[in-house]
Design a protein around this motif. Sequence first.
Motif, PDB file in Angstrom:
ATOM      1  N   LEU A 114       0.823  -1.211   0.000  1.00  0.00           N
ATOM      2  CA  LEU A 114       0.000   0.000   0.000  1.00  0.00           C
ATOM      3  C   LEU A 114       0.856   1.259   0.000  1.00  0.00           C
ATOM      4  CD1 LEU A 114      -2.947   1.045   0.143  1.00  0.00           C
ATOM      5  CD2 LEU A 114      -2.649   1.198   2.605  1.00  0.00           C
ATOM      6  N   ILE A 115       1.868   1.324   0.872  1.00  0.00           N
ATOM      7  CA  ILE A 115       2.631   2.586   0.918  1.00  0.00           C
ATOM      8  C   ILE A 115       3.573   2.726  -0.275  1.00  0.00           C
ATOM      9  CG2 ILE A 115       2.358   3.009   3.401  1.00  0.00           C
ATOM     10  CD1 ILE A 115       5.320   2.380   3.704  1.00  0.00           C
ATOM     11  N   LYS A 116       4.086   1.600  -0.771  1.00  0.00           N
ATOM     12  CA  LYS A 116       4.942   1.713  -1.958  1.00  0.00           C
ATOM     13  C   LYS A 116       4.155   2.240  -3.160  1.00  0.00           C
ATOM     14  CE  LYS A 116       7.989  -2.178  -1.084  1.00  0.00           C
ATOM     15  NZ  LYS A 116       8.052  -3.582  -1.534  1.00  0.00           N
ATOM     16  N   SER A 117       2.885   1.891  -3.221  1.00  0.00           N
ATOM     17  CA  SER A 117       2.092   2.320  -4.382  1.00  0.00           C
ATOM     18  C   SER A 117       1.975   3.844  -4.443  1.00  0.00           C
ATOM     19  CB  SER A 117       0.690   1.697  -4.329  1.00  0.00           C
ATOM     20  OG  SER A 117      -0.111   2.324  -3.339  1.00  0.00           O
ATOM     21  N   ILE A 118       2.108   4.494  -3.298  1.00  0.00           N
ATOM     22  CA  ILE A 118       1.950   5.954  -3.265  1.00  0.00           C
ATOM     23  C   ILE A 118       3.030   6.641  -4.099  1.00  0.00           C
ATOM     24  CG2 ILE A 118       1.963   7.990  -1.735  1.00  0.00           C
ATOM     25  CD1 ILE A 118       0.855   6.109   0.483  1.00  0.00           C
ATOM     26  N   ILE A 119       4.225   6.069  -4.091  1.00  0.00           N
ATOM     27  CA  ILE A 119       5.305   6.701  -4.854  1.00  0.00           C
ATOM     28  C   ILE A 119       5.850   5.809  -5.976  1.00  0.00           C
ATOM     29  CG2 ILE A 119       6.112   8.468  -3.261  1.00  0.00           C
ATOM     30  CD1 ILE A 119       8.151   6.456  -2.197  1.00  0.00           C
ATOM     31  N   GLY A 120       4.978   4.960  -6.485  1.00  0.00           N
ATOM     32  CA  GLY A 120       5.337   4.192  -7.676  1.00  0.00           C
ATOM     33  C   GLY A 120       6.477   3.222  -7.483  1.00  0.00           C
ATOM     34  N   LEU A 121       6.574   2.613  -6.308  1.00  0.00           N
ATOM     35  CA  LEU A 121       7.668   1.671  -6.057  1.00  0.00           C
ATOM     36  C   LEU A 121       7.207   0.213  -5.992  1.00  0.00           C
ATOM     37  CD1 LEU A 121       9.885   3.509  -3.383  1.00  0.00           C
ATOM     38  CD2 LEU A 121      10.399   3.132  -5.791  1.00  0.00           C
ATOM     39  N   LEU A 122       6.112  -0.087  -6.686  1.00  0.00           N
ATOM     40  CA  LEU A 122       5.600  -1.462  -6.619  1.00  0.00           C
ATOM     41  C   LEU A 122       6.515  -2.445  -7.330  1.00  0.00           C
ATOM     42  CD1 LEU A 122       1.774  -0.964  -7.173  1.00  0.00           C
ATOM     43  CD2 LEU A 122       2.944  -1.616  -5.067  1.00  0.00           C
ATOM     44  N   GLY A 123       7.248  -1.964  -8.303  1.00  0.00           N
ATOM     45  CA  GLY A 123       8.164  -2.865  -9.018  1.00  0.00           C
ATOM     46  C   GLY A 123       7.439  -3.715 -10.047  1.00  0.00           C
ATOM     47  N   GLU A 124       8.217  -4.596 -10.668  1.00  0.00           N
ATOM     48  CA  GLU A 124       7.698  -5.467 -11.736  1.00  0.00           C
ATOM     49  C   GLU A 124       6.458  -6.221 -11.279  1.00  0.00           C
ATOM     50  OE1 GLU A 124       8.994  -6.712 -14.997  1.00  0.00           O
ATOM     51  OE2 GLU A 124       9.594  -4.608 -14.837  1.00  0.00           O
ATOM     52  N   GLY A 125       5.464  -6.222 -12.107  1.00  0.00           N
ATOM     53  CA  GLY A 125       4.284  -7.046 -11.818  1.00  0.00           C
ATOM     54  C   GLY A 125       3.264  -6.410 -10.888  1.00  0.00           C
ATOM     55  N   GLY A 126       3.629  -5.314 -10.238  1.00  0.00           N
ATOM     56  CA  GLY A 126       2.693  -4.674  -9.310  1.00  0.00           C
ATOM     57  C   GLY A 126       1.928  -3.539  -9.990  1.00  0.00           C
ATOM     58  N   HIS A 127       0.607  -3.556  -9.859  1.00  0.00           N
ATOM     59  CA  HIS A 127      -0.199  -2.510 -10.503  1.00  0.00           C
ATOM     60  C   HIS A 127      -1.349  -2.069  -9.613  1.00  0.00           C
ATOM     61  CE1 HIS A 127       1.686  -3.343 -14.343  1.00  0.00           C
ATOM     62  NE2 HIS A 127       1.508  -4.633 -14.068  1.00  0.00           N
ATOM     63  N   ILE A 128      -1.607  -0.771  -9.645  1.00  0.00           N
ATOM     64  CA  ILE A 128      -2.854  -0.285  -9.044  1.00  0.00           C
ATOM     65  C   ILE A 128      -3.942  -0.591 -10.065  1.00  0.00           C
ATOM     66  CG2 ILE A 128      -4.110   1.775  -8.281  1.00  0.00           C
ATOM     67  CD1 ILE A 128      -1.381   3.008  -7.561  1.00  0.00           C
ATOM     68  N   VAL A 129      -4.898  -1.436  -9.687  1.00  0.00           N
ATOM     69  CA  VAL A 129      -5.911  -1.827 -10.670  1.00  0.00           C
ATOM     70  C   VAL A 129      -7.209  -1.042 -10.494  1.00  0.00           C
ATOM     71  CG1 VAL A 129      -5.028  -4.125 -11.170  1.00  0.00           C
ATOM     72  CG2 VAL A 129      -6.571  -3.815  -9.219  1.00  0.00           C
ATOM     73  N   ASP A 130      -7.327  -0.365  -9.381  1.00  0.00           N
ATOM     74  CA  ASP A 130      -8.527   0.433  -9.164  1.00  0.00           C
ATOM     75  C   ASP A 130      -8.220   1.536  -8.164  1.00  0.00           C
ATOM     76  OD1 ASP A 130     -11.091   1.072  -9.670  1.00  0.00           O
ATOM     77  OD2 ASP A 130     -11.949  -0.838  -8.971  1.00  0.00           O
ATOM     78  N   GLY A 131      -8.930   2.637  -8.280  1.00  0.00           N
ATOM     79  CA  GLY A 131      -8.821   3.696  -7.295  1.00  0.00           C
ATOM     80  C   GLY A 131      -7.871   4.799  -7.701  1.00  0.00           C
TER      81      GLY A 131
END
Length: 263
Positions: free
Chosen positions: A47-64
């Motif tokens: 959750l917190i990595k998604s705030i600054i685009g650090l999800l890395g390979e394969g990680g995506h915000i799919v909604d919201g």
Amino acid sequence: MNKPLLELKNISIKYDDKLVVKDISITIQEGEILGIVGESGSGKSTLIKSIIGLLGEGGHIVDGKIIYEGKDITNLNKKELMVIRGQSIGMIFQDCQSSFCPIRTIGNQLYDSMKAHMKVTKKEALERGEEILRELNIKDPKKFLNSYPFELSGGMNQRAGIMMAMASNPKIILADEPTSALDVTVQAKVINELMNLRKKFGTTIIIVSHNMGVISLMSDNALVMKDGECVEYNLTKKIFNSPSRQYTKELINAMPKLKKEII
Ligand SMILES: Nc1ncnc2c1ncn2[C@@H]1O[C@H](COP(=O)(O)OP(=O)(O)OP(=O)(O)O)[C@@H](O)[C@H]1O
Ligand SMILES: [Mg+2]
């Protein structure tokens, strides 16, 4: 109520096809400390990595949506994210030592990291470092900046990580288990120092921790997560005084000893 500094609206995140964060919404005011707690694998770091685009390979915000200062930052490109990361939102990692280069001094790494985001001379970077280190109760900041990571203890490396994150004066610090690698007395010190940064610089902090004691001591609001979902999101005092969910009660009961030691 003031305009929020950061809003996560119905965020869902997938790694490849697996949904790991499910419909989370949070609202953070300037100067607030939000605590995120939950068992391992509940999606806190994601959750917190998604705030600054650090999800890395394969990680995506799919909604919201993620809204920062009224602006949608959900789908920024790499360059735009670099600006946000350097100037507005800083991150402290769980194990800071491993995120440093072992063969460069802390001061040189501070300068490298600052100049990647902003126009700054080495002298200015080191002066800024010294200023933060003094806030972190480091007696000899110059010596600290001339040290290599392996010359510093775990607690000192954690402070170096805090300094790096604070260097460009971000509005928000994301702290992912910033003290869990440390022993209890050092944990308490680092927590106090983080709180002091809020007092001194008005920094908004999102802190992730397994430790309910840390969350209860530091945060104004708390989010309890389990299996990627929000179990409870409320004022920290309310959550501790009258948890509304059985899972939260269990978390609180499971950690009375740690809680006492930290407080
Ligand atoms: N890079 C990745 N690729 C694939 N799956 C991942 C990745 N990172 C995390 N996950 C999965 O996402 C889920 C949430 O993980 P996350 O690291 O966010 O949990 P956490 O709450 O931070 O756990 P911990 O307390 O152990 O740090 C887990 O099922 C994990 O296996
Ligand atoms: Mg984590």
